[in-house]
Design a protein around this motif. Structure first.
Motif, mmCIF file in Angstrom:
data_model
loop_
_atom_site.group_PDB
_atom_site.id
_atom_site.type_symbol
_atom_site.label_atom_id
_atom_site.label_comp_id
_atom_site.label_asym_id
_atom_site.label_seq_id
_atom_site.Cartn_x
_atom_site.Cartn_y
_atom_site.Cartn_z
ATOM 1 N N TYR A 1 -1.633 5.707 6.694
ATOM 2 C CA TYR A 1 -2.506 5.235 5.540
ATOM 3 C C TYR A 1 -3.222 6.491 4.977
ATOM 4 O O TYR A 1 -3.194 6.892 3.825
ATOM 5 N N GLU A 2 -3.639 7.093 6.138
ATOM 6 C CA GLU A 2 -4.813 8.171 5.974
ATOM 7 C C GLU A 2 -3.813 9.503 5.411
ATOM 8 O O GLU A 2 -4.263 10.265 4.502
ATOM 9 N N VAL A 3 -2.977 9.761 6.047
ATOM 10 C CA VAL A 3 -1.910 10.838 5.693
ATOM 11 C C VAL A 3 -1.337 10.727 4.150
ATOM 12 O O VAL A 3 -1.395 11.653 3.382
ATOM 13 N N GLY A 4 -1.217 9.368 3.755
ATOM 14 C CA GLY A 4 -0.445 9.281 2.394
ATOM 15 C C GLY A 4 -1.821 9.645 1.488
ATOM 16 O O GLY A 4 -1.547 10.006 0.412
ATOM 17 N N THR A 5 -2.839 8.995 2.018
ATOM 18 C CA THR A 5 -4.105 9.151 1.060
ATOM 19 C C THR A 5 -4.353 10.835 0.834
ATOM 20 O O THR A 5 -4.519 11.152 -0.515
ATOM 21 N N LEU A 6 -4.356 11.474 1.943
ATOM 22 C CA LEU A 6 -4.681 12.788 1.726
ATOM 23 C C LEU A 6 -3.450 13.570 0.964
ATOM 24 O O LEU A 6 -3.899 14.390 0.251
ATOM 25 N N LEU A 7 -2.312 12.897 1.334
ATOM 26 C CA LEU A 7 -1.312 13.835 0.709
ATOM 27 C C LEU A 7 -1.342 13.427 -1.013
ATOM 28 O O LEU A 7 -1.375 14.557 -1.721
ATOM 29 N N ALA A 8 -1.874 12.281 -1.347
ATOM 30 C CA ALA A 8 -1.878 12.080 -2.882
ATOM 31 C C ALA A 8 -3.358 12.962 -3.329
ATOM 32 O O ALA A 8 -3.059 13.422 -4.436
ATOM 33 N N ALA B 1 2.024 4.518 4.776
ATOM 34 C CA ALA B 1 1.814 5.792 4.030
ATOM 35 C C ALA B 1 1.684 5.855 2.508
ATOM 36 O O ALA B 1 1.064 6.135 1.821
ATOM 37 N N ALA B 2 2.653 5.079 2.141
ATOM 38 C CA ALA B 2 3.221 4.878 0.713
ATOM 39 C C ALA B 2 1.771 4.123 0.026
ATOM 40 O O ALA B 2 1.305 4.594 -1.175
ATOM 41 N N ARG B 3 1.109 2.933 0.942
ATOM 42 C CA ARG B 3 0.241 2.100 0.332
ATOM 43 C C ARG B 3 -1.110 3.303 0.050
ATOM 44 O O ARG B 3 -1.844 3.299 -0.889
ATOM 45 N N GLY B 4 -1.143 4.159 1.140
ATOM 46 C CA GLY B 4 -2.385 5.071 1.123
ATOM 47 C C GLY B 4 -2.179 5.999 -0.171
ATOM 48 O O GLY B 4 -3.278 6.301 -0.754
ATOM 49 N N ALA B 5 -0.943 6.534 -0.533
ATOM 50 C CA ALA B 5 -0.899 7.582 -1.399
ATOM 51 C C ALA B 5 -0.885 6.533 -2.607
ATOM 52 O O ALA B 5 -1.646 7.427 -3.881
ATOM 53 N N LYS B 6 -0.450 5.343 -2.922
ATOM 54 C CA LYS B 6 -0.576 4.804 -4.166
ATOM 55 C C LYS B 6 -1.902 4.422 -4.402
ATOM 56 O O LYS B 6 -2.700 4.412 -5.551
#
Lengths: 150, 150, 150, 150
Positions: free
Chosen positions: A21-28, A46-51
Motif C-alpha cells: 500500500y505504501e509503495v503504491g502511495t509513494l509511486l503515485a 499496491a493498486a489501492r495505495g496508488a489510487k
C-alpha cells in the motif's frame, strides 16, 4: 509516463499488504504509473495505495475475464496467457519492486534480471546480489527511481 | 473505464488516417480509453485524435522496445510477443473498430468474432455478416457503444 | 523434417473429417510432420490419418492440460496461451492447409498470409486471392508441397 | 510419449555440456522425448546426446526463424514469443532437469515449481528446497522419472 512494476503474490501477510500500500502511495506521489498483475494480495494493496493517492494503475491479467481485476485497476490488459503474462508485467516496467512473493514472483524477478531491469526487494527472494534488498517502502521507491535514471 | 479497441494497419490511406483521427477524438469525448497496437498508421492517427481531445490511450506493442510506441500512447504494454499481441488488443477491448487494414487486422477481426465481441468496420474486410459495416467515424463509435450496452 | 500445419475447427462436417483424414494420410506418406492445434474435429481426423499411415503428429494445445490432446497426437506442446497458440501453429508450419473452419481458422489463415506462408483451402474461407482453393485432399497436399519448394 | 524438459543456458561450461549430453543420452535410452528451448549450449548438447542415442527432440524456439534451432532438434516449435516461450518449455514437460543456467533458467525453475512439476538440478540454482539437487546425469534422470511416476 514512467511505469513501475510491483510484483508479489495474490496472498500476502498483513505486513506485506501494508508495504505494498505504501509503495503504491509513494509511486503515485512521484507521478509514476503502477503496473502489476491486477489480482489480489500485494497487487491489490499496491493498486489501492496508488489510487487513493490519485495515481494511475495498470493490471496485466492472466485470465480471460476483465472482472478478475481488483477494484483499484484503471487499465485492464486481458491477456488469456496465464503465467506468460508475468513477462509482460516485467517488460512493461522500467523497474520492479518485489514484495514477499512465491514462485511466480521469483519467475518475474528472474526475467527482470535477465532483461537487465532494476529489481528492488522488500522481504522477498534473496537469491542473487543483483536484487537490491531494502527495508522500507520509501527506500524501495527511492532505489527504483535512482536505478532508472542512472 | 470503458476500453475500446481500434485496429488497422501501420500503413494506411489519408482517408483512413482521417477516419482514425476522428474515431479517436469521438472515443475520448465519450470518456472511453482507446486501446490499440501502439504503432504507426491507423494506430497513431487514432491515438493522436484521442490525446488531442483529452483522452487516454493504451498501446499493446509487439516488440521489446518501449520506444516503438507512437508519441500519442500513454500506457505502453511491451509484450515481446510479436503478432500474438493482436489477441491481447482484442481481449482488452469491449468492442473493436476496424479501419482499413491488411492481414493482421483480419486476424484481429477474426479473434474478436470468435470471442463474441462487437466489431464495427470502416472501409475494412467485408467477409462476414457479423462485421458491422459503417461509413462514418460517428456511426462507428455510436455502433460500438450501442453494441456493448446491449 | 518438413512440418505442415492443418487448421480447422474442433467441430466439422463428416465431409470435412474425411478430407482431414485423407490430408493427414497423404502428409504422412510424404514424410511430413503434421502440426495442428491438437484438439478434436479437423485436428483429430487429420492426426488420426497421419498416425494410421505411420506419420508423426504435433499438437499445439491452447489450455494447460496435456490430456486435452486428441489420442493421435505424439508431441504435445502445452501452451496455456488460449487463442494465442494459433500463431504458434502457423509459425511452426512451412505451409498451412485449411479445412472448413470458423473464426479461429480465419485468424490462422490471416496470420499465415501476414507471414507470407502458403495457405491451401478446402471448403474454407474464400476471402482472399492468396488462399489457394482446391477441391481434393490430394490437390491440397500437392499444392502445399509445391508452394514450399518454389 | 513421455516428455522431459532440459533447461540451461545457451552458454555453458565444458562440464555442463558433458552433463547435458549424458542426460540427453539417458533420456533417449529411457524412451523419453527431450523438450528444450532449441538453442545452443546446454540445449544443444542435450539434444545431441538424445539424437546420437536414437531419441526424439523438441525445440521450443523464442524467435521467429526456424533456423535458430540447433542441428539436433527434430520438431521445431517456432513461437516468436521471446522469453515467454520458457513457460511453454515447462508446461510441455512432465519433469525438468536444470543444468547450470542463468536468470532465464531460474525463471523456468520458478515456473516449474509454481506449477508443481518436479525439478532436478545439476550445478544449478540452489535457492529452494523443492529443487532436487543431484550430482550426476544418471541420478538426474532417475530422480526425474521417479518423481513423475510417484
Amino acid at each position: 509516463m514512467l511505469q513501475i512494476g510491483i510484483i508479489g503474490a495474490a496472498e500476502c501477510s498483513a505486513e506485506g499488504a501494508a508495504l505494498a500500500y505504501e509503495v503504491g502511495t509513494l509511486l503515485a506521489q512521484q507521478g509514476a504509473v503502477l503496473v502489476c498483475g491486477g489480482l489480489s494480495g500485494v497487487m491489490e494493496s499496491a493498486a489501492r495505495g496508488a489510487k487513493e493517492a490519485g495515481g494511475s494503475t495498470v493490471g496485466i491479467l492472466p485470465g480471460v475475464e476483465v472482472r478478475e481485476a481488483n477494484p483499484y485497476i484503471d487499465i485492464k490488459i486481458v491477456t488469456g496467457l496465464s503465467h506468460a503474462r508475468n513477462i509482460l508485467v516485467v517488460r512493461s516496467s522500467e523497474a520492479l519492486i518485489a514484495i514477499e512473493g512465491g514462485y511466480g514472483t521469483l519467475s518475474e524477478i528472474a526475467i527482470a534480471l535477465k532483461l537487465g531491469k532494476p529489481v528492488v526487494g522488500l522481504n522477498t527472494w534473496n537469491v542473487d546480489p543483483n536484487i537490491i534488498q531494502v527495508k522500507t517502502a520509501a527506500e524501495a521507491v527511492a532505489k527504483a527511481l535512482i536505478m532508472i535514471h542512472r
